[in-house]
Design an enzyme around this catalytic site. Structure first.
Site: not given
Ligand code: NAD
Length: 395
Positions: A140, A235
């Protein structure tokens, strides 16, 4: 130094090393309490491994499935007298615990979108693991430097076609207000798809396949969100939704490739809305999450990242009976969020929430404590008054 939370808008600019370690340990304990996951992949690469769903995936793969894990993430390292971002400490804590349990763990701190980082990971796979059985893609990011053109693309969280007005909450101050977000331009839509869509996931799989480091039957999973109608304009039907549609396109293209490689597959898991660094940046969504938590906790169906990821692995990815897919070929671990009784309750509470009744009508307290936990604050057994060394080297 004594490290306290310093909240600036929807971000906390400090993180507590021991608190983050305690948080990671809570997740490890949960996975261990569930017992071993059978038929689990043994060599797992997690892209976006330091926070949220990616970290929970890594912990589940390692402590539930006994996997060797490689984790890719982008965090600000610690310095003398200055804490790192929390994913730095999470990754150190995970690595220590994994190695203490006799599990291989290796970290790659850098830009996952770059060709150079992919190359580093591939060299390490060749040297240490030979091949990979599962690639979890859980990035993300607000921006991406395109590895071919060098152009920097920025993602936006905006509606498409018309302005969108709805309620939102300032989670820190507890103020409910109306927000109007102007629609994205065509260029902003395209940029968001370039950052959060499926192209980079495809580039990872292509690079791994070209280097012959994908084991026969290797699988890959990426995460998406759909949610209820109240959030669709920002969204599902907004810029991020267009990126998620592209992720679904990529899942099909990758799946065809992996199918040809010893009947592997790629799929999208639609996850629950949860407090993470990324979700807290989306307007309107935090208010929905605060209402959702209240309802799901009362029903006894609330889950966090680790419960969700354990259910994904044990119930779908590694299920000897096979994963269950919806009509569009996605796994739906948002099922408990989307049951009609929960969404009916959201629809009932949503119009009634005001600044005055926020504490009573929603789980804003739970939201805040979850948010602080992301940065290692509010964990039981951690002495936050004690002097703490913020500068901790990566393992
Ligand atoms: P988060 O912000 O908690 O974690 C994001 C991760 O991506 C971290 O480990 C960060 O270091 C890494 N990252 C970001 N940019 C980077 C880069 N350029 N290079 C390497 N690593 C990088 O995010 P999250 O909420 O766990 O989201 C993860 C996935 O889950 C996303 O696709 C999001 O859309 C999806 N998602 C999230 C939710 C929610 O409610 N949080 C719900 C459904 C799906």
């Amino acid at each position: 130094m004594i490290i306290k939370p310093k909240i600036r808008g929807f971000i906390c600019v400090t993180a507590h090393p021991e608190g983050c370690a305690a948080h990671v340990q809570e997740w490890i304990n949960y996975v261990k309490s569930k017992g071993p996951i059978t038929q689990a992949p043994k060599r797992v690469l997690v892209v976006g491994a330091s926070m949220g769903y990616g970290l929970a995936s890594r912990i589940t793969a390692a402590f539930g499935g006994g996997a060797a894990t490689m984790g890719v993430f982008f965090e600000r390292p610690s310095e003398e007298g200055r804490p790192a971002t929390p994913g730095w400490y999470n990754s150190i804590a995970f690595t220590k615990a994994a190695r203490a349990a006799g599990l291989y763990a290796r970290n790659f701190m850098g830009d996952a979108f770059s060709a150079d980082l992919k190359k580093q990971v591939i060299e390490a796979i060749k040297a240490d693991l030979g091949q990979i059985d599962l690639v979890v893609y859980s990035l993300a990011s607000p921006r991406r430097t395109h590895p071919v053109t060098g152009a920097v693309h920025k993602s936006v969280l905006k509606p498409i076609g018309a302005p969108y007005t709805n309620k939102t909450v300032d989670t820190d101050r507890g103020v409910v207000s109306e927000v109007t977000i102007e629609p994205a331009t065509e260029a902003e839509i395209a940029d968001t798809v370039t950052v959060m869509g499926g192209e980079d996931w495809e580039m990872w799989i292509q690079a791994l396949a070209d280097a012959k480091v994908l084991a026969p039957g290797a699988q890959s999973v990426a995460y998406s969100y759909i949610g209820p109608e109240v959030t669709w304009a920002i969204y599902k039907n907004g810029t991020i939704g267009m990126a998620k549609n592209d992720l679904e396109r990529a899942a099909k293209a990758i799946s065809a490739k992996l199918q040809a490689n010893g009947r592997g597959r790629a799929f999208i898991s639609v996850n629950k809305a949860l407090v993470t660094q990324s979700s807290s940046a989306i307007p309107v969504v935090p208010l929905y999450i605060a209402i959702l938590y209240k309802i799901m906790k009362a029903r006894g169906t609330h889950e966090g990242c680790i419960e969700q990821m354990h259910r994904l692995f044990a119930g779908h990815l590694c299920n000897p009976q096979g994963a269950k897919f919806d009509e569009a070929g996605r796994v739906r671990i948002d099922d408990l969020e989307m049951v009609p009784a929960v969404q009916d309750a959201v629809r009932r509470i949503w119009p009634a929430v005001t600044t005055e009744n926020l504490e009573a009508e929603t789980d804003i307290a739970g939201y805040r404590s979850e948010f602080l936990k992301l940065f290692g604050f509010g964990l039981a057994g951690v002495n936050y008054e004690a002097d703490t060394e913020p500068h901790v080297p990566m393992l």
